[in-house]
Write a protein that holds these residues in place. Structure first.
Motif, PDB file in Angstrom:
ATOM      1  N   LYS A 216       0.830  -1.206   0.000  1.00 28.32           N
ATOM      2  CA  LYS A 216       0.000   0.000   0.000  1.00 28.32           C
ATOM      3  C   LYS A 216       0.865   1.257   0.000  1.00 28.32           C
ATOM      4  CE  LYS A 216      -4.030  -1.958   2.390  1.00 28.32           C
ATOM      5  NZ  LYS A 216      -4.868  -1.912   3.618  1.00 28.32           N
ATOM      6  N   VAL A 217       1.899   1.225   0.831  1.00 30.38           N
ATOM      7  CA  VAL A 217       2.808   2.374   0.886  1.00 30.38           C
ATOM      8  C   VAL A 217       3.474   2.578  -0.475  1.00 30.38           C
ATOM      9  CG1 VAL A 217       4.937   3.269   1.907  1.00 30.38           C
ATOM     10  CG2 VAL A 217       3.219   2.169   3.366  1.00 30.38           C
ATOM     11  N   TYR A 218       3.867   1.476  -1.113  1.00 29.04           N
ATOM     12  CA  TYR A 218       4.495   1.581  -2.433  1.00 29.04           C
ATOM     13  C   TYR A 218       3.505   2.132  -3.466  1.00 29.04           C
ATOM     14  CZ  TYR A 218       7.022   0.324  -6.676  1.00 29.04           C
ATOM     15  OH  TYR A 218       7.655   0.368  -7.899  1.00 29.04           O
ATOM     16  N   ALA A 219       2.249   1.669  -3.389  1.00 27.07           N
ATOM     17  CA  ALA A 219       1.231   2.168  -4.327  1.00 27.07           C
ATOM     18  C   ALA A 219       0.956   3.651  -4.113  1.00 27.07           C
ATOM     19  CB  ALA A 219      -0.062   1.364  -4.163  1.00 27.07           C
ATOM     20  N   SER A 220       1.203   4.131  -2.906  1.00 20.19           N
ATOM     21  CA  SER A 220       0.943   5.540  -2.587  1.00 20.19           C
ATOM     22  C   SER A 220       1.881   6.482  -3.334  1.00 20.19           C
ATOM     23  CB  SER A 220       1.081   5.783  -1.086  1.00 20.19           C
ATOM     24  OG  SER A 220       0.107   5.050  -0.363  1.00 20.19           O
ATOM     25  N   ARG A 221       2.922   5.926  -3.978  1.00 22.98           N
ATOM     26  CA  ARG A 221       3.812   6.789  -4.758  1.00 22.98           C
ATOM     27  C   ARG A 221       3.044   7.523  -5.858  1.00 22.98           C
ATOM     28  NH1 ARG A 221       3.910   1.909  -7.174  1.00 22.98           N
ATOM     29  NH2 ARG A 221       4.237   1.802  -9.452  1.00 22.98           N
ATOM     30  N   HIS A 222       1.915   6.935  -6.295  1.00 29.96           N
ATOM     31  CA  HIS A 222       1.105   7.577  -7.328  1.00 29.96           C
ATOM     32  C   HIS A 222       0.470   8.872  -6.827  1.00 29.96           C
ATOM     33  CE1 HIS A 222       1.481   4.208 -10.073  1.00 29.96           C
ATOM     34  NE2 HIS A 222       1.073   3.360  -9.138  1.00 29.96           N
ATOM     35  N   LEU A 223       0.359   9.018  -5.497  1.00 32.89           N
ATOM     36  CA  LEU A 223      -0.235  10.225  -4.929  1.00 32.89           C
ATOM     37  C   LEU A 223       0.748  11.390  -4.875  1.00 32.89           C
ATOM     38  CD1 LEU A 223      -2.212   8.733  -1.889  1.00 32.89           C
ATOM     39  CD2 LEU A 223      -3.187   9.693  -3.985  1.00 32.89           C
ATOM     40  N   ILE A 224       2.032  11.101  -5.005  1.00 35.11           N
ATOM     41  CA  ILE A 224       3.050  12.142  -4.812  1.00 35.11           C
ATOM     42  C   ILE A 224       2.856  13.347  -5.734  1.00 35.11           C
ATOM     43  CG2 ILE A 224       5.528  12.655  -5.013  1.00 35.11           C
ATOM     44  CD1 ILE A 224       6.077   9.814  -3.970  1.00 35.11           C
TER      45      ILE A 224
END
Length: 430
Positions: A216-224
């Protein structure tokens, strides 16, 4: 006599809107009839000055810029990336990505201070993506209509500034007082989505595959990219580096740069986004002009002042006064925009409110809440007009989808009445 005039104008407005005439022209037409029949003012000069004044404000420049920013995000990979980053965290929450409407509006409300800008910008980003993923139109559009009103409550808020000046209270304290009710209302909206999702499980698309916390944390890179853009806009406003309009221009520049970095920006996307933003803003600008002229007509006739004087003379208990004022402002919202409602009624109502022992900071937040409610009630619900322009849906259909959110806002008003500390505690300790 005033009641008959008000009833006649409401009927006329409903008939004209029902005929399919553009909303802005409908408002202008009803105002023209009201001025001609019930006042002795020169109509031509009044219309020209009012239309020009309502559409030439420098502050209003932020609106088309925020709309353009939303169009850029919508037409590039940035909006899709935002959903990719949010989806893993919302998977287990009933309603899943429907909460993106509320989360997005809550964050953007802290940038724009405008209900119309919040509703239009977030709608451009979320509605196409929710439709693509299979979420029902009615709940997606209804929750956006309600959440878009957070643009008025979460500071900075233009209407709070107007009320602060009219009531001679601290605008800074009003801004601080709006934080907890704004978050509370957002939580209530998300609570409604949870309840709806539990009752309509078959209408909610299947969840994505479960992920570990690290995934999930890795997928959150799309939010950056999007979070960085929001941080740029918010940071420039709250640090004092830029005004809201200048921050909107920074947002457009930042979104163009991010789209170019992601290689999803080309001349066609640039041109289509600019044209679409101009089209939506022209629609909103015409509505603003019509609403401003209708407000002027109502002011000349004296309807808001007479109704406010009538309420002031009833000598009601505080609770009865609040309930009646809630109904009064919702009805007044059939004709006027929020700022005009405050300007035209505060001078008459404030002595009655103070006599009833109601705190003026609390009353300011109450006013913002009921004006928010008027934004999603026909015939002149501004958020409804914005969504009609975005979705091409019938106005009455959009109003029906927003009705449950309206009832949530009624509950919020009752909650802050019986627990006034939700509003006054934070500003009293600052």
């Amino acid at each position: 006599m005033d009641i008959f005039i008000a009833a006649a104008l409401i009927v006329l407005l409903l008939v004209v809107l029902g005929s399919g005439l553009w909303i802005g022209l409908s408002l202008l037409g009803v105002a023209l009839v009201a001025m001609e029949l019930f006042t002795h003012r020169p109509v031509g000069d009044s219309m020209a000055l009012t239309v020009w004044g309502s559409t030439s404000s420098w502050t209003l420049t932020a609106l088309p810029l925020f709309l353009w920013m939303g169009e850029i995000l919508f037409r590039t990979k940035l909006s899709e990336d935002m959903f990719k980053g949010l989806a893993p965290w919302l998977n287990r929450l009933p309603g899943r990505l429907l909460h993106a409407n509320v989360i997005g509006c809550t964050i953007f409300a802290a940038v724009s201070g405008s209900s119309a800008a919040t509703c239009a910008t977030i709608g451009k980003i979320t509605l196409p993506e929710l439709k693509r993923r299979g979420y029902p139109d009615d709940i997606a559009i209804g929750t956006l209509a309600g959440a878009g009103t957070l643009g008025l409550l979460i500071p900075p808020s233009i209407i709070m500034i107007v009320y602060g000046v009219a009531a001679n209270v601290s605008i800074a304290k009003l801004f601080i007082a709006g934080v907890v009710p704004g978050i509370l209302l957002a939580v209530l909206f998300m609570g409604y989505i949870v309840v709806w999702a539990l009752l309509n499980k078959h209408k909610v698309p299947a969840a994505d595959a479960d992920m570990s916390f690290a995934q999930k944390v890795y997928a959150s890179r799309h939010l950056i990219p999007v979070v960085s853009l929001i941080g740029l806009v918010l940071g420039s406003i709250y640090s004092g580096v830029a005004t809201a309009t200048e921050a909107a221009a920074l947002g457009v520049g930042g979104s163009l740069i991010l789209a170019a970095i992601e290689r999803s920006l080309n001349w066609r996307v640039f041109k289509e986004g600019l044209v679409a933003a101009c089209r939506v803003y022209c629609m909103i600008g015409l509505i603003l002009a019509g609403a401003a002229f209708l407000t002027l007509a109502m002011g000349f006739i004296g309807l808001p002042r007479h109704l406010a004087e009538f309420i002031g003379g009833l000598n009601l208990s505080p609770f009865a006064l609040i309930v009646l004022l809630m109904v009064f402002f919702i009805v007044l919202g059939c004709f006027l925009d929020g700022i005009s409602m405050v300007v035209l009624t505060m001078a008459v109502l404030l002595p009655t409110v103070q006599k009833a022992g109601i705190d003026l900071i609390w009353f300011g937040i109450f006013i913002v809440l009921v004006v928010e409610m008027a934004q999603i009630t026909p015939p002149v619900g501004f958020n409804l007009f914005v969504l009609q322009g975005l979705t091409k849906r019938d106005l009455t259909w959009i109003a029906r989808t927003a009705l449950p959110l309206f009832m949530v806002m009624v509950a919020a008003v009752m909650l802050v009445y019986f627990v006034p500390g939700l509003v006054v505690w934070l500003p009293s300790h600052m």
